[in-house]
Design an enzyme around this catalytic site. Sequence first.
Site, PDB file in Angstrom:
ATOM      1  CG  ASP A 283      -2.060  -1.039   1.032  1.00  8.79           C
ATOM      2  OD1 ASP A 283      -2.472  -1.277  -0.110  1.00  8.79           O
ATOM      3  OD2 ASP A 283      -2.501  -1.618   2.045  1.00  8.79           O
ATOM      4  CE1 TYR A 368      -8.334  -3.836   7.383  1.00 12.31           C
ATOM      5  CE2 TYR A 368      -8.151  -5.021   5.305  1.00 12.31           C
ATOM      6  CZ  TYR A 368      -8.289  -5.029   6.688  1.00 12.31           C
ATOM      7  OH  TYR A 368      -8.399  -6.221   7.353  1.00 12.31           O
TER       8      TYR A 368
END
Length: 654
Positions: A283, A368
């Site tokens: 990420d 998320y």
Amino acid sequence: MMSTTGILPKSPPKIQRCAEVDFINLVDGLTHNVILAYEGSSWVVETHTILPEDVHPQITPEELNEADEAVRRNPDVIKLAAEIGVTPEQLHADGWSIGYDDRFPAKKRLQQCLLFARYGEHENLYAHPLDFFPVLDSNTFEVVHIDFAANRKSNGSLSVTSTKPAELGQENFQVCGRERIWPPTKAFEYLPDRTNLPPRDDLKPLHILQPEGPSFKVDGHIVEWQKWKMHVAFSGREGIAISTVMYDDGGNTRPLFYRLSLAEMVVPYAETAPPHARKFAFDVGEYGMGTQGNDLSLGCDCLGTIHYMPGSYIGHSGEPVTINKAICIHEEDDGILWKHTDFRPGGRSHVVRSRRLVISMVATVANYEYAWYYYFGQDGSISFAIRLTGILNVYVLAPGESPAPFGSVVAPQINAHYHQHIFSFRIDPCIDGPLNTILESDILPLDSPTGSTDNWAGNGFIVDERVIKTAAEGGRSYDFAKDRRWTIVNRGKKHYASGKPTGYGLMARGVCTELMAKPDSWVGKRAKFATKSLWVVKDDESNPRMWPAGKYVPQTRDHPTDSVGNWCSGEESLEDQDLVLFLTMGINHVPHPEQWPVMPVEKLEVTLKPVNFFEQNPALDVPSLPDPKSVLAFPTAHQQETQGAPGGTGSCCS
């Protein structure tokens, strides 16, 4: 110019303002890297490099958003969605980097699309996962392939004979060995106006007030609080970057850390069936935490007397993008800092409450949310904490299908695969100066048996300490049974009483998590940083060692040369050097229904704590005053009681 390191300062070098740019030539798909220098009133190109064809820059937020539109335009995707009752308007895609898939040319820049249906405005689309995965060319946004996952029988066996992906020339749905799976249509909402749950009505207000204003000062990006001074900046890749951290120790400004940041993370999933096995998002390196940062809301994301810092990055078009409230700075109460009561008759008691400075940010990465916090304490400690929340990544189950052995059923037909969240916290120390050494210590029972002359009662235990000497020794694993710990020390400075070198210890008990996948797995080869708990490397001033998985992360097929796997090799000395540490921390996430449809936070925290650094407890001078706003909740229940220590006055100090 004053030096606190024992090394004579050099004359300050000329500061050159530079910019680094990556761009893609859409004609041939190659990535170009350019370094520009600001000279006078214009930018001058210093270097221009055409990168190898298998090197790709980060995926931008605009490209992730475009994935939504691209799948709705594709006739094959529209047809497949219609077969399971989903219209183009209901289609939504979470674009991910392709991860690892050597069926495709390394040159082609790709996204894999995880599909969901949204049946109404603002509905939780993750409650309706679809059963197929388009693959997009990120430069043209054409769908180049569509994958179908096999499903599992009630005994956990797959509907195909192998977890090897089908060849691109094969008709994927024909070889997946199952029928089409319609998405579940039951709504699972989290927005309060959509849950149909009456809000709790027995929660009274709780206000955080500082009527005289904050205790911290901000001058541009320089933040001072108590005895701390630091530079706080926004990075499009890392989010928060904190540098030149110093502490005023009795009028002596002592350097501690040159730079602290979240340098990388990876989220590998456990399901072995294709295409799930290629789901392992980096990420930071593939997308950037800063570019996905939230614009924070006053009184919601952090409470009290708040100062915000904006964050800016260069968007997909080359124009700047600014997040107005990207970084939050505030103070908060942190319970008791220290206390002692002399229990003897007439003895005195003293308690000091702890306050800490908090520097925080929140990023939304598709489903998320990651919130991370830097805590600066009055005891000289620094903590880095991560809170994980948001929505689980899920996949659809056929009626009666088992999620075993790689997932959990969190709702009917909703499978949340097991996964890990593994973070790499970059620590660039400067403990009393730039030349530092790492000590590794284990807590061990004494070898001598009970009844021996050295250990008659059998109670002895010791600290076994060793120096991490060379680059080849730089990759370290945590040992929970031995309570292993690491300390960054300056062997040129000694504590006046203990005689030990001044240092800061890494308090990482309970947070170190290493990769569960095989070392030679797809993710193991790309995320070698996740195979050890700590990496210690010598920094290179001409080419700073910043990124543990490499500078260019999307679609790597092995660990790059500029990554920790190669830095930690050979006999280069790590003693009394300019070092960089990469601490690997994380969680093994086995989902359960209480984490659906939105997940209460999971918490991780590591602390950097002074060890032989200060002469004594550095918090002895923190004032202790009773809070005049604190009152008894039920006064009549305490009318006959005396508050405070035996013989005391009821104040914080008696």
